[in-house]
Enzyme design. Structure first.
Site, PDB file in Angstrom:
ATOM      1  N   CYS A   1      -9.817  -9.043  -6.868  1.00 46.80           N
ATOM      2  CA  CYS A   1     -10.388  -7.962  -7.067  1.00 46.80           C
ATOM      3  C   CYS A   1     -10.644  -7.565  -8.540  1.00 46.80           C
ATOM      4  O   CYS A   1     -10.025  -8.320  -9.053  1.00 46.80           O
ATOM      5  CB  CYS A   1      -9.914  -6.607  -6.116  1.00 46.80           C
ATOM      6  SG  CYS A   1      -8.352  -5.897  -7.187  1.00 46.80           S
TER       7      CYS A   1
ATOM      8  N   GLU B   1       0.624  -1.170   0.107  1.00 43.52           N
ATOM      9  CA  GLU B   1       0.060  -0.262  -0.122  1.00 43.52           C
ATOM     10  C   GLU B   1       0.834   1.178   0.219  1.00 43.52           C
ATOM     11  O   GLU B   1       2.106   1.100   0.278  1.00 43.52           O
ATOM     12  CB  GLU B   1      -1.000  -0.006   1.041  1.00 43.52           C
ATOM     13  CG  GLU B   1      -1.699  -1.211   1.109  1.00 43.52           C
ATOM     14  CD  GLU B   1      -2.838  -1.205   2.595  1.00 43.52           C
ATOM     15  OE1 GLU B   1      -2.517  -0.844   3.431  1.00 43.52           O
ATOM     16  OE2 GLU B   1      -3.760  -2.058   2.263  1.00 43.52           O
TER      17      GLU B   1
ATOM     18  N   CYS C   1      -7.435  -6.578 -10.499  1.00 45.08           N
ATOM     19  CA  CYS C   1      -6.704  -7.968 -10.473  1.00 45.08           C
ATOM     20  C   CYS C   1      -7.133  -8.901 -11.294  1.00 45.08           C
ATOM     21  O   CYS C   1      -6.438  -9.301 -12.521  1.00 45.08           O
ATOM     22  CB  CYS C   1      -6.327  -8.641  -9.255  1.00 45.08           C
ATOM     23  SG  CYS C   1      -5.175  -7.439  -8.242  1.00 45.08           S
TER      24      CYS C   1
ATOM     25  N   CYS D   1      -2.041  -4.668  -5.413  1.00 38.44           N
ATOM     26  CA  CYS D   1      -2.546  -6.050  -4.664  1.00 38.44           C
ATOM     27  C   CYS D   1      -1.786  -7.114  -4.984  1.00 38.44           C
ATOM     28  O   CYS D   1      -0.531  -7.202  -5.713  1.00 38.44           O
ATOM     29  CB  CYS D   1      -3.990  -6.544  -5.389  1.00 38.44           C
ATOM     30  SG  CYS D   1      -5.141  -5.419  -5.328  1.00 38.44           S
TER      31      CYS D   1
ATOM     32  N   GLU E   1      -1.922 -10.164  -6.096  1.00 38.17           N
ATOM     33  CA  GLU E   1      -2.219 -10.891  -7.259  1.00 38.17           C
ATOM     34  C   GLU E   1      -1.069 -10.246  -8.301  1.00 38.17           C
ATOM     35  O   GLU E   1      -0.548 -10.918  -9.078  1.00 38.17           O
ATOM     36  CB  GLU E   1      -3.388 -10.941  -7.952  1.00 38.17           C
ATOM     37  CG  GLU E   1      -4.446 -11.822  -6.742  1.00 38.17           C
ATOM     38  CD  GLU E   1      -4.961 -10.765  -5.716  1.00 38.17           C
ATOM     39  OE1 GLU E   1      -4.363 -10.095  -5.194  1.00 38.17           O
ATOM     40  OE2 GLU E   1      -6.350 -10.894  -5.532  1.00 38.17           O
TER      41      GLU E   1
HETATM   42 ZN   LIG Z   1      -6.748  -6.873  -6.671  1.00 38.48          ZN
END
Ligand SMILES: [Zn+2]
Length: 155
Positions: free
Chosen positions: A99, A53, A102, A62, A64
């Site tokens: 998400c 982050e 991703c 993320c 992934e």
């Molecule tokens: Zn994601």
């Protein structure tokens, strides 16, 4: 604590364990939502990533996508991914599917029949990329290409 992975094959358990280990390297001081991802390549190598982050929030990456970027950086156009496992390690977490951002990168860098493993409603779930992303965004996605992707044996 995620539920036991006893229902998964030994290979999938190993991939989930690698993702869980990667989550330990998460930098998530804002969300407190550590996530790890692990890719099994066709060569049997495992490449991991974790979420990172930023204070700007929008710059957050993320797990992934971290794993996919690392794998693409290592293998270039020879990248061939068999499976992806995603593990969130926040307490009491019941679901941690990829998400939508991703999912788009998963669709672009993985084959339609590659597998994605994730926890959903406390059940370990495996879906193909084409099941996970039934209507992918792409600049060159013509109806014919979409049809052949969804029904490859017909074309
Ligand atoms: Zn994601």
């Amino acid at each position: 604590m995620t539920p036991p992975v006893a229902t998964l094959s030994a290979a999938d358990r190993g991939l989930v364990d690698a993702a869980r280990t990667a989550a330990g390297n998460s930098y998530s001081p804002f969300s407190h939502f550590p996530v790890g991802a692990a890719l099994r390549l066709a060569s049997e190598e495992i490449v991991t990533g974790t979420n990172v982050e930023t204070a700007s929030y929008g710059g957050t990456v993320c797990a992934e996508r971290s794993a996919l970027v690392a794998a693409r950086s290592l293998k270039g156009q020879d990248l061939e991914i068999d499976s992806l496992a995603v593990v969130g390690t926040a307490p009491h977490l019941r679901s941690c599917p990829p998400c939508a951002i991703c999912r788009n990168m998963i669709d672009e860098l993985m084959s339609p029949d590659a597998r994605v493993l994730f926890l959903f409603e406390s059940v370990w779930t495996a879906r193909s990329v084409k099941e996970l992303v039934p209507f992918p965004f792409a600049l060159d996605r013509t109806p014919a290409r979409w049809w052949s992707r969804m029904f490859p044996r017909r074309h």
